[in-house]
Design a protein around this motif. Structure first.
Motif, short mmCIF file in Angstrom:
data_model
loop_
_atom_site.label_atom_id
_atom_site.label_comp_id
_atom_site.label_asym_id
_atom_site.label_seq_id
_atom_site.Cartn_x
_atom_site.Cartn_y
_atom_site.Cartn_z
N ARG A 72 0.96 -1.12 0.09
CA ARG A 72 -0.11 0.16 0.09
C ARG A 72 0.79 1.40 0.03
N ASN A 131 -7.78 -1.31 -1.29
CA ASN A 131 -7.51 -2.65 -0.72
C ASN A 131 -6.36 -3.54 -1.92
N SER A 166 -5.20 -7.17 -2.85
CA SER A 166 -5.48 -8.72 -2.61
C SER A 166 -4.27 -9.45 -2.13
N VAL A 209 -10.34 -8.84 1.43
CA VAL A 209 -9.31 -7.97 2.06
C VAL A 209 -9.90 -6.65 2.81
N LYS A 210 -10.98 -6.35 2.17
CA LYS A 210 -11.93 -5.07 2.59
C LYS A 210 -12.52 -5.46 3.90
#
Length: 206
Positions: free
Chosen positions: A11, A29, A31, A65-66
């Motif tokens: 990120r 997000n 993955s 993931v979210k």
């Protein structure tokens, strides 16, 4: 160039490459385990961005993931009651679970043929030994003959079993609710991978 890293590191790289603000990167997000490809120009500006792989699987991974750290049912309070395992030799109750792991034998019983067949598809009675220590309990079923059937399961306690049954049925999960005379009914559910869970009522909230 291939970069392999954990989510937060990726990120941070994505924030730098895409020139995102602190607020914007919080909504991104990434993955796990799916290649994310950036195409850059000569000045390292992003031309395109996309995942490699099956789009349906990618979309599911993004949702997972979210939703990390979130639970859809905040009211479903669950406690572990015991873990049930298959053993092939009754001597293991003493040799391994008592002498090595330090569990003590609390009681033993025989699972009747009718219940054994109804729940696990095993057409015979099965001896069982309930061992525990201060933190964990094991229900050990002795199956001396090799079979493709087993009685392994995790037993959980919840407050509202009826609500759980409704949710399982609505989502297509297998439910076995066995009524017994003068005893609480036995409730077993299975996930779609075949893992079995016995569900007891949490009596501490009565």
């Amino acid at each position: 160039m291939l970069i392999v890293a954990y989510g937060n590191s990726l990120r941070a790289l994505g924030k730098h490459l895409e020139n995102l603000s602190d607020d914007e990167i919080l909504k991104v997000n990434i993955s796990t385990g799916i290649p994310l490809v950036y195409e850059l120009d000569e000045e390292l500006r992003v031309i395109s961005k996309g995942y490699l792989g099956d789009q349906e699987m990618i979309n599911k991974a993004i949702v997972l993931v979210k939703n990390q750290g979130k639970g859809n049912n905040k009211n479903m309070k669950i406690k572990l009651n015991h873990i049930a395992l298959n053993i092939s030799d009754v001597d293991e109750v003493t040799d391994f679970y008592q002498d090595i792991l330090g569990f003590h034998l609390e009681y033993q019983f025989e699972l009747p043929v009718k219940l054994s067949n109804s729940i696990f598809g095993i057409n015979k009675s099965v001896p069982a030994y309930f061992c525990k220590n201060e933190q964990v309990a094991f229900e050990l079923f002795v199956l001396s003959v090799k079979t493709n059937k087993d009685v392994a399961h995790i037993c959980l306690e919840i407050i509202n079993r009826e609500e759980l049954i409704k949710q399982c049925i609505n989502k297509g999960y297998k439910v076995e609710n066995i009524q017994r005379d003068n005893k609480p009914n036995l409730l077993f559910i299975w996930d779609k991978s075949g893992n079995c869970f016995e569900i007891k009522k949490d009596e501490s909230h009565d």
